[in-house]
Design an enzyme around this catalytic site. Structure first.
Site, PDB file in Angstrom:
ATOM      1  N   LYS A 194      -7.642 -10.052  -9.214  1.00 43.50           N
ATOM      2  CA  LYS A 194      -8.452 -10.268  -8.289  1.00 43.50           C
ATOM      3  C   LYS A 194      -9.747  -9.004  -8.322  1.00 43.50           C
ATOM      4  CE  LYS A 194      -9.151 -10.501  -3.135  1.00 43.50           C
ATOM      5  NZ  LYS A 194      -8.663  -9.786  -2.202  1.00 43.50           N
ATOM      6  N   LYS A 218     -13.111  -3.006  -6.289  1.00 40.58           N
ATOM      7  CA  LYS A 218     -13.488  -1.886  -6.450  1.00 40.58           C
ATOM      8  C   LYS A 218     -12.585  -0.930  -6.938  1.00 40.58           C
ATOM      9  CE  LYS A 218     -12.596  -1.005  -1.755  1.00 40.58           C
ATOM     10  NZ  LYS A 218     -12.956  -0.503  -0.125  1.00 40.58           N
ATOM     11  N   LYS A 221       1.047  -1.277   0.291  1.00 40.48           N
ATOM     12  CA  LYS A 221       0.124  -0.349   0.051  1.00 40.48           C
ATOM     13  C   LYS A 221       1.381   0.929   0.333  1.00 40.48           C
ATOM     14  CE  LYS A 221      -4.430  -1.547   2.107  1.00 40.48           C
ATOM     15  NZ  LYS A 221      -5.409  -1.053   2.846  1.00 40.48           N
TER      16      LYS A 221
END
Ligand code: TRP
Length: 332
Positions: free
Chosen positions: A194, A197, A111
């Site tokens: 994957k 969103k 991240k």
């Protein structure tokens, strides 16, 4: 007594991957455990969140949980920021966890990316807050997907070190709960990524708020290859889209992938997609319409969260007092 704690970040739309990978499993745990379902807004702000969006996403994800069948009377549904003990215990765990432990966290590395110096301190300390979530209620079991396994290991290390350092058995060391055949739902546009969103293409995912026509359209447009459907699991090699769509069918129909291979193997994608669309609409349609009803009634959703926070605070307060006692804080 066995208690489950589970958290979901109130960021962005819920999609089929969230439903099949997590929420549906939570619904099923309700019969066997006392459950706490937490909208982790403190975790969400470890990366920038627009305040207006954060508030509305918190309501929307709550509506999704309720629509999917979480029972907020039997169990506790609340948002993390409304139970201040989470942040207080996280501070104590900041002083228990070691820098070396956090340095190993792969999710932080992913991240934070190249720009580590610009990542928030909160993003780095994220797993300590997760430990606080779970241990504040002395939860015994945590349903986790692949991506949270390492964090849960750290939570176990924190519980163990706290108990050792202070010579207490205050915290149970929580167990991961890995449920059934893991359903990893991949993008409809690229079977090797994957479902997410943050994918710029809305056609890549089925949102829990998509209506029947949209669901059918997205499945019709899903990427495939020119071959007939495989007849065995070996046939999925090099064919991630076939694996993904057949896996979704298995999950939605609650059967095994082998059953789906037996039923549709050797057939055409077009026929299979029609069946998959019908199935998806029959499972998701009722959830979608209930979710719409609930998002239209924010006062009700807020009242559920308020009641949940009251009940969570009532459990957390005495446990935090017990922890403070052990740490040696004067409680005049
Ligand atoms: N880190 C989890 C995620 O991103 C969310 C989470 C926060 C959580 N606290 C938790 C999950 C406690 C399980 C238990 O998915």
């Amino acid at each position: 007594m066995n208690r489950i704690f589970s958290g979901v970040q109130p960021t962005g739309n819920l999609h089929l991957g969230n439903y099949l990978g997590a929420i549906r499993n939570w619904v099923r745990l309700q019969d066997d455990y006392e459950c706490m379902f937490c909208l982790v807004d403190l975790h969400a702000i470890t990366v920038w969140q627009d305040p207006v969006a954060l508030r509305s996403n918190t309501r929307e994800v709550t509506a999704g949980l309720l629509a999917a069948g979480i029972d907020p009377k039997k169990h506790i549904v609340f948002n993390q920021s409304q139970v201040p003990c989470h942040a207080e215990l996280a501070w104590i765990f900041n002083c228990v966890a070691r820098l070396g432990w956090l340095n190993r966290m792969t999710q932080f590395k992913e991240k934070a990316g190249k720009n580590r110096e610009k990542a928030s301190v909160g993003l780095y300390a994220y797993p300590n807050l997760m430990a606080a979530d779970i241990l504040l209620y002395k939860a015994t079991h945590v349903p986790v997907g692949e991506d949270q396994k390492q964090h849960l290991e750290l939570v176990r290390d924190i519980a163990t070190k706290f108990n050792n350092d202070f010579g207490t058995a205050l915290f149970p060391v929580p167990e991961p709960l890995i449920l059934g055949e893991a359903t990893r739902v991949m993008s409809l546009r690229d079977g090797s990524n994957k479902m997410s969103k943050s994918d710029p293409s809305d056609l890549s995912r089925i949102n829990m708020t998509d209506d029947a026509d949209t669901i059918a359209k997205k499945i019709r447009k899903a990427k495939t290859d020119p071959e007939p459907l495989p007849t065995s699991q070996e046939g999925f090699k090099g064919r991630p889209e076939a694996a993904n769509l057949m896996g979704i069918y298995a999950a939605l129909s609650d059967t095994s992938v082998n059953d789906v291979l037996n039923k549709f193997g050797g057939g055409q994608f077009s026929t299979f997609k029609q069946k998959l669309a019908d199935l998806a609409v029959s499972v998701l349609g009722p959830i979608d319409s209930e979710m719409r009803r609930l998002t239209g009634d924010p006062a009700y959703v807020d009242s559920v969260l308020k009641d949940g926070a009251d009940r969570a605070n009532a459990i957390a307060g005495p446990i935090l007092a017990e922890i403070q006692e052990v740490v040696g804080f004067l409680r005049p």
